[in-house]
Structures are given as C-alpha cells and as structure tokens.
Design a protein around this motif. Structure first.
Motif, PDB file in Angstrom:
ATOM      1  N   ALA A 108    -105.399 -81.301  13.426  1.00  0.00           N
ATOM      2  CA  ALA A 108    -105.315 -82.132  12.226  1.00  0.00           C
ATOM      3  C   ALA A 108    -104.246 -83.212  12.339  1.00  0.00           C
ATOM      4  CB  ALA A 108    -105.022 -81.248  11.012  1.00  0.00           C
ATOM      5  N   LEU A 109    -103.459 -83.152  13.390  1.00  0.00           N
ATOM      6  CA  LEU A 109    -102.398 -84.153  13.536  1.00  0.00           C
ATOM      7  C   LEU A 109    -102.822 -85.239  14.521  1.00  0.00           C
ATOM      8  CD1 LEU A 109     -99.164 -81.964  13.872  1.00  0.00           C
ATOM      9  CD2 LEU A 109     -99.857 -83.344  11.909  1.00  0.00           C
ATOM     10  N   PRO A 110    -102.531 -86.494  14.217  1.00  0.00           N
ATOM     11  CA  PRO A 110    -102.778 -87.551  15.202  1.00  0.00           C
ATOM     12  C   PRO A 110    -101.982 -87.270  16.485  1.00  0.00           C
ATOM     13  CG  PRO A 110    -102.263 -88.501  13.058  1.00  0.00           C
ATOM     14  CD  PRO A 110    -102.016 -87.024  12.948  1.00  0.00           C
ATOM     15  N   VAL A 111    -102.532 -87.700  17.605  1.00  0.00           N
ATOM     16  CA  VAL A 111    -101.940 -87.373  18.908  1.00  0.00           C
ATOM     17  C   VAL A 111    -100.445 -87.700  18.966  1.00  0.00           C
ATOM     18  CG1 VAL A 111    -101.957 -88.003  21.348  1.00  0.00           C
ATOM     19  CG2 VAL A 111    -104.096 -87.572  20.156  1.00  0.00           C
ATOM     20  N   LEU A 112    -100.063 -88.856  18.468  1.00  0.00           N
ATOM     21  CA  LEU A 112     -98.646 -89.240  18.573  1.00  0.00           C
ATOM     22  C   LEU A 112     -97.752 -88.256  17.820  1.00  0.00           C
ATOM     23  CD1 LEU A 112     -98.665 -93.147  18.355  1.00  0.00           C
ATOM     24  CD2 LEU A 112     -98.524 -91.659  20.361  1.00  0.00           C
ATOM     25  N   LEU A 113     -98.231 -87.714  16.722  1.00  0.00           N
ATOM     26  CA  LEU A 113     -97.418 -86.731  16.006  1.00  0.00           C
ATOM     27  C   LEU A 113     -97.364 -85.423  16.776  1.00  0.00           C
ATOM     28  CD1 LEU A 113     -98.291 -87.238  12.226  1.00  0.00           C
ATOM     29  CD2 LEU A 113     -96.453 -88.238  13.594  1.00  0.00           C
ATOM     30  N   ARG A 120     -93.954 -92.645  11.494  1.00  0.00           N
ATOM     31  CA  ARG A 120     -93.687 -93.968  10.925  1.00  0.00           C
ATOM     32  C   ARG A 120     -94.712 -94.971  11.428  1.00  0.00           C
ATOM     33  NH1 ARG A 120     -88.524 -94.883  13.000  1.00  0.00           N
ATOM     34  NH2 ARG A 120     -87.944 -92.811  12.682  1.00  0.00           N
ATOM     35  N   MET A 121     -94.967 -95.985  10.630  1.00  0.00           N
ATOM     36  CA  MET A 121     -95.917 -97.026  11.005  1.00  0.00           C
ATOM     37  C   MET A 121     -95.407 -97.805  12.211  1.00  0.00           C
ATOM     38  SD  MET A 121     -98.444 -97.353   8.710  1.00  0.00           S
ATOM     39  CE  MET A 121     -98.803 -99.035   8.259  1.00  0.00           C
ATOM     40  N   GLY A 122     -96.347 -98.275  13.042  1.00  0.00           N
ATOM     41  CA  GLY A 122     -95.979 -99.136  14.158  1.00  0.00           C
ATOM     42  C   GLY A 122     -95.504-100.484  13.642  1.00  0.00           C
ATOM     43  N   ASP A 232    -101.289 -95.076  12.529  1.00  0.00           N
ATOM     44  CA  ASP A 232    -101.031 -96.025  11.442  1.00  0.00           C
ATOM     45  C   ASP A 232    -102.042 -95.855  10.306  1.00  0.00           C
ATOM     46  OD1 ASP A 232     -98.855 -97.005  12.770  1.00  0.00           O
ATOM     47  OD2 ASP A 232     -99.858 -98.787  13.559  1.00  0.00           O
ATOM     48  N   ALA A 233    -103.317 -95.744  10.670  1.00  0.00           N
ATOM     49  CA  ALA A 233    -104.343 -95.578   9.642  1.00  0.00           C
ATOM     50  C   ALA A 233    -104.131 -94.270   8.882  1.00  0.00           C
ATOM     51  CB  ALA A 233    -105.736 -95.605  10.275  1.00  0.00           C
ATOM     52  N   TRP A 234    -103.778 -93.243   9.620  1.00  0.00           N
ATOM     53  CA  TRP A 234    -103.548 -91.913   9.040  1.00  0.00           C
ATOM     54  C   TRP A 234    -102.380 -91.958   8.053  1.00  0.00           C
ATOM     55  CZ3 TRP A 234     -99.796 -87.979   9.253  1.00  0.00           C
ATOM     56  CH2 TRP A 234    -100.230 -86.665   9.071  1.00  0.00           C
ATOM     57  N   LEU A 235    -101.320 -92.660   8.439  1.00  0.00           N
ATOM     58  CA  LEU A 235    -100.156 -92.767   7.549  1.00  0.00           C
ATOM     59  C   LEU A 235    -100.500 -93.565   6.285  1.00  0.00           C
ATOM     60  CD1 LEU A 235     -97.360 -93.390  10.198  1.00  0.00           C
ATOM     61  CD2 LEU A 235     -97.601 -91.357   8.733  1.00  0.00           C
ATOM     62  N   MET A 236    -101.312 -94.619   6.455  1.00  0.00           N
ATOM     63  CA  MET A 236    -101.749 -95.403   5.298  1.00  0.00           C
ATOM     64  C   MET A 236    -102.496 -94.516   4.300  1.00  0.00           C
ATOM     65  SD  MET A 236    -101.333 -98.864   5.763  1.00  0.00           S
ATOM     66  CE  MET A 236    -102.718 -99.671   4.991  1.00  0.00           C
TER      67      MET A 236
END
Ligand code: ADP
Ligand code: ZN
Ligand code: ZN
Length: 676
Positions: A108-113, A120-122, A232-236
């Motif tokens: 459920a977590l984006p790869v970077l997380l 944080r957003m890029g 980024d999309a996920w954080l939005m």
C-alpha cells in the motif's frame, strides 16, 4: 516511596516478509516513545540486515521473552504516513485475503516510501505531470436524461453513509456522465472522489475528460508512473490537495483526507483482481472501504459481473439502470453467422467479407475482433507433426511474422522462427490458426487500398502508439480496424457501422467456469463500440455453434437474459456466486513437490474444523508447467463464506510450518478469478 517499574513499551511492526505475523521490537534507544503512533515507518534490524516496517501498534506485553527483543533503529516519520482508516482497511484485507500483513502494508505504500524516503512532494511537483490542473475553461455538461438523473440523485442522496450501487448501463448510455455529475456534487461539498478504472480503460482521453470538466488538480495513479510521480500523486490524494483521484487497481488503497465517494468503472474487468503476490480484488476492497468509511460506492458496467448482479438481486447493492444509449444513438443489431461448412479465408467467412466490403464501399468503418495476437498460435511440421513448443511452459509458441520470432505468451520466451523442423529436418513448416497479424495480412490482400489499423499489444507497445492509432481512427484515416480486447474498452468509434467477431467459440468451451461469462462480456463490449450517433451498427458473430444455448440467449435477448441463465447454471453447479472458493496454489521446479506439499496441507486441514468446506484435489493446474515451474492447486469450496474463512483462519498460519513449505512457492488465493 519506590517508583513503580515502568511497563516496557513494545512496538508491533509489520515487516515486509512472507511470514504470517507481525514482529515485536523495543523502541529505539534515543527518541521520545510517547510520540510514536501507528502508521509510522520504523527502520528495524531483520535477520542479518535491516528493513523498513510499519508500526501497527504500541503495546506493553510481548509474546517474546523481554531479553530476546531487539530495539528498533530509527523512527522515520514524525507523523504517520498512513492514516488510521487506511490501516484499518489494510488489516481487513490482510485478514480476508489471508496474506501476510507485512506484504499487504508494504504494497500500500509507494515505492519511495518503502525505501525510506521522506513523505514529501518532489520539487517540481506542483502543477506538473500527473497533478495537472489545467487552466482551461471547464467543459459544458449535457442535460441528463431521466435514468441518468435518477442514478445521480440516488447516489447523491446517499452521500455521508455507506450504500453500494450497481450502475448497470449499456455501452454509451452515459455512465461516465453520471460519474461526472456525482463527482461534481462531491466536490461542492469539499470532499474527494476516488475513481478506479481498468488497466486499459484508464486512457488519456478519460483523464482529459475529467480535466476538461472540472479544471481541478487530478491525482492520476497508474502503472506507467515513475516512482517520484507516483509518490507525488499519492501525497496529493492523502493530503487532500487533489479533489479527484483516478487510478488502476492498487489505487484502491490510496489514503484520502476527505473521502466522499468511490466509483469503480467497468467493474467486471479482470484487471481489478491482482493475480500474483497479494491477490486482492480492488472492486471488492472498494466496497469494504466504502463500508468502513461510510461512503457510497458505485460499481458501473455495461456487462456487470455475475457476482455483482447476484449482489444486486440479493439486495446488497442497489441496481440503477440506464437502458438507453445517450443522445440519439441506436442499439446495434446482433446476428450469428453460422460458419459450419462455409469456405473460410483465414478465419474470415465469405458472407462476412462481402458485408465488410459493402460497409467499406459506403465509406464507413469496419471493426474486426479477434482475441489472439501474433500471426498464428501454432507452428507445425507437415512432414512429421512436430509442433513448436515452449520449453518452459505447457504451451505452443506463437508465430510472430513481423518480428520473425516464436514467442511464448505465457512466459515471454522467444526465439527465431525455425527454418527446418528440428525433429525431421523437413522444410514444410506451416503456420496453423490465426492471430490479428495474419488477419491483417489477409485483409490487405482482400481490400487493397483500404487503410488499416491493427490494435493489439504488439502494435501499441511504444509509448503514444495507441493514442496515435486511436487518433487516426477518429480522424477517419483508417477504415478497417482489427484488434484484440484492447479495442473493447472505453473507446468510442462513432463511424464504425460493422463489427465482426471472428471467433466466439473459444469462450463457449473454456476449461474455466467463467469462460462463458467472459465471452458474453467481450462480445457485448465490442458490439457496443459500433453504431453511435446517427449511424446504426451491425454486429456479426462467426461461430461453429450457432445453437449453443448461452450464445443464442445472448444474441437474441441480450446480456441480462444471458446472465440470468448463466447464474442459474452456477446455482445448479454450486459455483460462485453461490459458493465461496479459495485456492491454495503451489509451484516448484520439481514436478512432484507441489502436489506433495498440497497433500500435507490437505491433511493439516482435515485435523481442523472443516465443517461446510469441501477440499478438492490436489490436482495439477490446467497449465501444469509454466515459466519452468510445475504448478498444482487445492481447491476449497464452501456454500457459506463464513465456513470457508473459519477454516482459512485456523489453517493458513499452519501452512508455513509444514515440512515442505520451504521447498515450494505457495500462495492462498481467496475468491480466485482464474483457475489456471
Ligand atoms: P458510457 O460511459 O456509458 O460509455 P458516456 O458517458 O461516455 O457513456 O456517454 C456516451 C456519449 O454520450 C458521450 O459522447 C457523452 O458525451 C454523450 N452523453 C452522455 N450523456 C448524455 C446526455 N444526457 N445527453 C447527450 N449526450 C450525452
Ligand atoms: Zn518434422
Ligand atoms: Zn513459456
């Protein structure tokens, strides 16, 4: 007064591992343990390395002796990366699908997380890439017809509480328009909408339609994103900056700050089911998510799955019906073409070719559908009968003329086309059967001067290739269209007046009990591409089995009568949705291991309470060897879902302790969609 000894704090952590349990750690030596909260990422020692896990709970007791507990190394977040409602959904999913929590949470977590990067957003994110908020003036919206209006009113009246709707609307009936109106209301209330679309259905055209209508930031989540774009999309979505979140399967787990509604478009589509690893159905998870979060959820389709129709009949879903095409478009006329005994030219019967010729002469477009890419599915030696087979799968290699390769469609293996038979050295090698490539070639000979477009995985691999082809079709550059199921989703071809389905028989005699349902969905979806606007469509289905009862029903009475009859067959056979299934799959490089493991598993089940559950097998999978591994499965079937899950709850944790568990790859597939 002596101070009471402080109870020791224990961190319960989901660690990405295939083990069916969480792991306990002591808090990191430095840092403030009172700042810890579920949903934070924690770096922990694991085996001989380190890994990043997710804090599930802070507790004061442990199943492990205090001395043996290791301390976590570092807490990565000041705030939880996942909110509590997402954690709750993931807990449910891990339990229901019987998949290890660590892998579920990590999926459920984006790869970077997952890799430990900051949530944080890029730098370039705002107003870029997948979060485009276009400065265009919003699109005009058509006046809804009566059924559309009723559907919108029903869902908007349910905002703020759980309610499941099935939007059952023929192709072109304006389902997307219904979604847009509902979303408009949701946005007015300051809430967010989550829209799930199938892999092929999430097209730039669909996204553009949403953008034109609303002119608000859109978080788009699909498999083509870079890791940065995805985060980024996920954080939005999570932080509420994107009022609309639209994505494929895995987007169902995207956290939302102010969820208002969930929409699942083309809910019957197989791509909502993850077929490997954590095997979940995004459609079913969406319904559970709506229930947990008290939201309405809408499942839309022109060809609802038998499961969803059954749920509607049972009153669990409210069915909303759009019986008519929007605007002035007419229903296409569907007819069966009996090809028995007919002279066939490359899978094309004379009557179909004549008909195509007439439509083309009238300057209309013709669409031919064949769900098989490549040139021919088999290469045969005419002298000795040798057939080109995949060494790693129980499957023939498909001949691809354009790339001059033999390709396995199951494992991807490819090699140059043989010039001589490897068995008898004969030179008379023949291509048997037909794929889209071969049909295209045959049509080019038959209709010289007609511009053709072939749409399948081979012609659309390059980025932008599909868009180019579709644009060419809409601009009228291509008159003759040939394609696989890529043509069946989401695309409207207003100038197509003839649809030919070249082979309806595959689905009728499929080994999978869902074969007929799939075939009916495909036929109905392809048929729905034709005859929009002022041009009525004609659909012709070639078959060797014109009297097949289900095909006959589909053609003469439509998808719904077909579905009723198919449901009745399922009921009599005790198959889903009238029973619940789970598969225990196993595979290994040795032929006997999978079945031996499954036999141990079956014996383990018999020691438990199996009441109400039938264990069938183990048996080899229908395609026993695939990508170099032998596969087998054990099927569990129960007429009551509760019985099945009671057994699974007790049984699955024991599987990893079976003697052969480490010698095979095994997986539990709850509500399996494919049996192979
Ligand atoms: P679906 O999602 O069911 O395939 P769409 O929402 O894409 O249908 O609608 C099909 C076409 O009909 C689109 O071109 C859309 O703009 C148009 N349309 C939808 N609803 C209406 C309406 N109420 N009046 C006129 N045109 C409509
Ligand atoms: Zn030979
Ligand atoms: Zn293969």
């Amino acid at each position: 007064m002596a101070a009471m000894p402080k109870p020791r704090l224990i961190l319960r952590i989901a660690v990405p591992s295939p083990l069916y349990r969480s792991f306990d750690y002591l808090p990191p030596p430095d840092g403030d343990p009172t700042a810890l909260a579920a949903g934070m990422r924690v770096r922990v020692p694991f085996g001989r390395t380190q890994t990043i896990g997710l804090l599930l709970d802070v507790d004061t007791d442990s199943r492990i002796e205090g001395e043996r507990l290791k301390a976590a190394l570092e807490v990565l977040d000041e705030q939880p990366v996942l909110p509590t409602d997402t954690l709750r959904l993931l807990h449910w999913a891990s339990g229901y699908y019987h998949h290890p929590a660590g892998e579920v949470f990590s999926a459920a977590l984006p790869v970077l997380l997952r890799q430990g990067r900051a949530a944080r957003m890029g730098k370039r994110a705002k107003g870029q890439g997948n979060m485009e908020s276009q400065g265009q003036s919003p699109d005009s919206r058509p006046l809804l017809n009566v059924s559309q209006h009723e559907a919108v009113t029903a869902v908007c009246g349910a905002l703020g509480g759980f309610h499941a709707f099935l939007l059952d609307g023929v192709t072109g009936s304006g389902k997307t328009e219904v979604y847009l109106h509902i979303i408009e209301r949701v946005l007015e209330q300051g809430l967010q909408a989550l829209v799930l679309a199938p892999e092929i259905g999430l097209t730039p055209q669909l996204v553009a339609r949403f953008q034109r209508r609303f002119g608000v930031p859109l978080a788009v989540l699909h498999s083509g994103l870079t890791d940065r774009e995805r985060l980024d999309a996920w954080l939005m979505a999570r932080d509420g900056q994107a009022p609309i979140v639209i994505g494929t399967r895995s987007a169902v787990f995207t956290p939302l700050k102010r969820p208002g509604v969930i929409i699942v478009d083309e809910e019957h589509d197989l791509s909502f089911k993850q077929q490997e690893g954590f095997r979940y159905s995004a459609r079913d998870v969406a319904v559970m998510r709506a229930q947990q979060a008290n939201l309405p959820v809408m499942l839309g389709s022109a060809t609802p799955s038998l499961e969803s129709l059954h749920n509607a009949e049972a009153g669990r879903y409210q069915r909303l019906h759009l019986p008519e095409r929007a605007g002035s478009a007419l229903h296409p006329l569907i007819e069966v073409l009996d090809v028995r005994g007919q002279p066939m030219q490359d899978s094309l019967s004379q009557p179909l070719l004549d008909l195509a010729g007439r439509h083309l002469a009238d300057h209309n477009q013709v669409l031919l559908f064949l769900n098989r890419r490549g040139y021919a599915p088999t290469l045969l030696c005419h002298d000795c009968g040798w057939v080109a087979e995949c060494r790693r799968c129980d499957a023939h290699l498909t001949l691809h003329q354009g790339s001059r390769l033999l390709v396995c469609h199951h494992c991807g293996t490819q090699r140059p086309i043989d010039r001589h038979c490897p068995k008898c050295n004969g030179a008379d090698l023949r291509a048997l059967g037909h794929g889209t490539e071969r049909i295209e070639q045959a049509l080019a000979q038959r209709f010289p001067g007609i511009n053709m477009a072939r749409i399948d995985r081979d012609t659309t691999r390059r980025k932008g290739a599909l868009e180019n082809l579709l644009e060419g079709i809409h601009a009228g550059e291509h008159q003759l269209l040939i394609g696989t199921q890529m043509l069946t989703k989401g695309h409207h071809f207003p100038d197509v007046t003839l649809v030919g389905i070249l082979d309806a028989d595959q689905g009728l005699f499929s080994a999978d009990f869902r074969g007929a349902e799939r075939m009916a969905q495909l036929i109905t979806q392809v048929a729905g591409r034709a005859g929009r606007a002022d041009k009525p469509g004609q659909v012709v289905i070639q078959t060797h089995h014109p009297d097949h009862p289900l095909l006959h029903l589909l053609v003469t009475q439509g998808y719904h009568r077909f579905a009723q009859a198919a449901l009745e067959e399922r009921r009599e056979a005790g198959l889903p949705p009238y029973s619940a299934l789970a598969l225990l799959r196993a595979e290994a490089t040795g032929r006997d291991l999978p079945q031996a493991f499954l036999t141990q598993a079956s014996e383990a089940a018999e020691q438990l309470d199996c009441k109400g559950v039938d264990l069938l097998g183990p048996v080899p999978a229908p395609m026993e060897k695939r990508a170099g591994r032998y596969r087998a499965h054990l099927l569990l079937q129960a007429s009551r879902r509760g019985d099945l899950h009671r057994l699974l709850d007790a049984w699955v944790p024991r599987l990893e302790k079976l003697p052969l568990a480490r010698k095979v790859r095994w997986a539990v597939d709850v509500d399996p969609m494919e049996m192979f």
